[in-house]
Design a protein around this motif. Structure first.
Motif, PDB file in Angstrom:
ATOM      1  N   VAL B  32      47.240  43.267  42.690  1.00 13.00           N
ATOM      2  CA  VAL B  32      45.917  43.674  42.215  1.00 13.00           C
ATOM      3  C   VAL B  32      45.856  43.458  40.710  1.00 13.00           C
ATOM      4  O   VAL B  32      46.663  44.021  39.967  1.00 13.00           O
ATOM      5  CB  VAL B  32      45.649  45.152  42.538  1.00 13.00           C
ATOM      6  N   ARG B  33      44.901  42.627  40.278  1.00 14.30           N
ATOM      7  CA  ARG B  33      44.798  42.363  38.836  1.00 14.30           C
ATOM      8  C   ARG B  33      43.604  43.098  38.246  1.00 14.30           C
ATOM      9  O   ARG B  33      42.638  43.419  38.941  1.00 14.30           O
ATOM     10  CB  ARG B  33      44.712  40.864  38.564  1.00 14.30           C
ATOM     11  N   ALA B  34      43.712  43.306  36.950  1.00 16.62           N
ATOM     12  CA  ALA B  34      42.758  44.182  36.271  1.00 16.62           C
ATOM     13  C   ALA B  34      41.459  43.483  35.892  1.00 16.62           C
ATOM     14  O   ALA B  34      40.557  44.112  35.343  1.00 16.62           O
ATOM     15  CB  ALA B  34      43.405  44.777  35.018  1.00 16.62           C
ATOM     16  N   ILE B  35      41.353  42.184  36.201  1.00 19.95           N
ATOM     17  CA  ILE B  35      40.115  41.483  35.857  1.00 19.95           C
ATOM     18  C   ILE B  35      39.806  40.462  36.932  1.00 19.95           C
ATOM     19  O   ILE B  35      40.706  39.819  37.478  1.00 19.95           O
ATOM     20  CB  ILE B  35      40.218  40.819  34.463  1.00 19.95           C
ATOM     21  N   ASN B  36      38.554  40.330  37.306  1.00 30.14           N
ATOM     22  CA  ASN B  36      38.133  39.318  38.264  1.00 30.14           C
ATOM     23  C   ASN B  36      36.716  38.895  37.919  1.00 30.14           C
ATOM     24  O   ASN B  36      35.831  39.733  37.749  1.00 30.14           O
ATOM     25  CB  ASN B  36      38.188  39.861  39.696  1.00 30.14           C
ATOM     26  N   ASP B  37      36.520  37.580  37.826  1.00 35.63           N
ATOM     27  CA  ASP B  37      35.201  37.058  37.434  1.00 35.63           C
ATOM     28  C   ASP B  37      34.681  37.763  36.182  1.00 35.63           C
ATOM     29  O   ASP B  37      33.513  38.164  36.123  1.00 35.63           O
ATOM     30  CB  ASP B  37      34.202  37.205  38.589  1.00 35.63           C
ATOM     31  N   ASP B  38      35.570  37.955  35.213  1.00 33.28           N
ATOM     32  CA  ASP B  38      35.233  38.549  33.914  1.00 33.28           C
ATOM     33  C   ASP B  38      34.808  40.017  34.007  1.00 33.28           C
ATOM     34  O   ASP B  38      34.242  40.561  33.059  1.00 33.28           O
ATOM     35  CB  ASP B  38      34.120  37.742  33.201  1.00 33.28           C
ATOM     36  N   THR B 144      39.521  31.718  42.813  1.00 30.95           N
ATOM     37  CA  THR B 144      38.853  32.983  42.533  1.00 30.95           C
ATOM     38  C   THR B 144      37.579  33.111  43.358  1.00 30.95           C
ATOM     39  O   THR B 144      36.970  32.135  43.753  1.00 30.95           O
ATOM     40  CB  THR B 144      38.471  33.103  41.046  1.00 30.95           C
ATOM     41  N   ALA B 145      37.213  34.315  43.618  1.00 35.11           N
ATOM     42  CA  ALA B 145      35.967  34.565  44.335  1.00 35.11           C
ATOM     43  C   ALA B 145      34.806  34.144  43.450  1.00 35.11           C
ATOM     44  O   ALA B 145      34.712  34.540  42.301  1.00 35.11           O
ATOM     45  CB  ALA B 145      35.855  36.031  44.684  1.00 35.11           C
ATOM     46  N   LYS B 146      33.909  33.332  43.976  1.00 34.22           N
ATOM     47  CA  LYS B 146      32.786  32.857  43.180  1.00 34.22           C
ATOM     48  C   LYS B 146      31.491  33.580  43.512  1.00 34.22           C
ATOM     49  O   LYS B 146      30.515  33.468  42.795  1.00 34.22           O
ATOM     50  CB  LYS B 146      32.598  31.347  43.404  1.00 34.22           C
ATOM     51  N   GLU B 147      31.485  34.251  44.624  1.00 33.58           N
ATOM     52  CA  GLU B 147      30.256  34.935  45.002  1.00 33.58           C
ATOM     53  C   GLU B 147      30.590  36.381  45.311  1.00 33.58           C
ATOM     54  O   GLU B 147      31.586  36.668  45.956  1.00 33.58           O
ATOM     55  CB  GLU B 147      29.660  34.312  46.263  1.00 33.58           C
ATOM     56  N   VAL B 148      29.780  37.247  44.862  1.00 38.16           N
ATOM     57  CA  VAL B 148      29.946  38.638  45.240  1.00 38.16           C
ATOM     58  C   VAL B 148      28.607  39.151  45.724  1.00 38.16           C
ATOM     59  O   VAL B 148      27.564  38.571  45.451  1.00 38.16           O
ATOM     60  CB  VAL B 148      30.443  39.521  44.081  1.00 38.16           C
ATOM     61  N   PHE B 149      28.634  40.211  46.482  1.00 36.11           N
ATOM     62  CA  PHE B 149      27.374  40.783  46.908  1.00 36.11           C
ATOM     63  C   PHE B 149      27.476  42.285  46.820  1.00 36.11           C
ATOM     64  O   PHE B 149      28.545  42.859  46.914  1.00 36.11           O
ATOM     65  CB  PHE B 149      26.996  40.343  48.321  1.00 36.11           C
TER      66      PHE B 149
END
Lengths: 80, 151
Positions: B32-38, B144-149
């Protein structure tokens, strides 16, 4: 009419507010049921986003539903 | 068990009772990282559909054992609420030589991301939480995940 056991996970459970329901439907296929539930719960997914498991195995969304089936609609997975 | 789900911290010690022909072991830890998609992530929540996840996980490992020249393979995926730095997924492949072990391990993580019904909710430091869409995470050019909802 077919009575089904439907289980919801993750984002879909957030829209229903519960993890399981018993549902009686006139829909013949998993795809038709997906559209019925999308209208009911306002799911933010396209038909092509979703997979279906019937009795705990992936199946085509064109699969005909049978009395007592356990249905799980699977939004895009994100393991790893 | 070739593929396991656990709601407890993953132990990564490898048994010394591996196949005696083993010369190379490749392990992968997804953490688990502390940053994702900024965005600043405070924790992650993994949820599995256990009956199907175990079936699909076993199928993946069985396919790898048939298709790659390896001796053993295993994978464990966490469920529940994870903190930054926790191990979310652990994979091991053992082979006579390293090349096949690297290839098998990468195949397993890509297949898990594609077909095992596990979902990830990211909790952010501002209090928001979002189920992550990861449709293309297995693509080697797009990790990296490019879409979130948001719901």
């Amino acid at each position: 009419m077919t009575t089904l056991q439907i289980t919801y996970f993750a984002a879909l459970r957030d829209t229903t507010g519960y993890a399981e329901e018993t549902l009686t439907t006139e829909m013949a296929t998993a795809k038709a049921l997906f559209h019925e539930l999308t209208a009911k719960y306002h799911w933010p997914f396209a038909e092509t986003d979703i997979q279906v498991a019937i009795n705990d195995r992936y199946q085509s969304t064109d699969t005909l539903l049978k009395e007592g089936d356990r249905i799980v609609f699977i939004p895009p997975v994100a393991g790893g | 068990m070739l593929f396991q789900l656990t709601n407890q911290p993953i132990e990564t010690l490898i048994s010394s009772s591996l196949h005696p022909h083993t010369g190379g072991i490749v392990t992968f830890e997804g953490r688990v990282r502390a940053i994702n998609d900024d965005r600043e992530v405070s924790s992650l929540e993994y949820e599995a559909y256990p009956e199907l996840a175990l079936h699909e996980g076993h199928t993946i490992i069985s396919e790898v054992l048939e298709q790659f020249d390896i001796l053993e393979a295993r994978a464990i995926h966490r469920t529940g609420h994870l903190a930054i730095g926790d191990i979310a997924v652990w994979i091991m492949s053992a082979a006579v030589h390293r090349k096949e072990a690297f290839a098998a391990t990468e195949y397993i993580i890509n297949a898990i991301k594609t077909s095992v019904p596990i979902w990830k909710k990211e909790h952010y430091s501002n209090g928001e939480a979002i189920w992550v869409r990861c449709d293309r995470c297995a693509d080697e050019h797009n990790h990296t995940a490019k879409e979130v909802f948001s719901l």
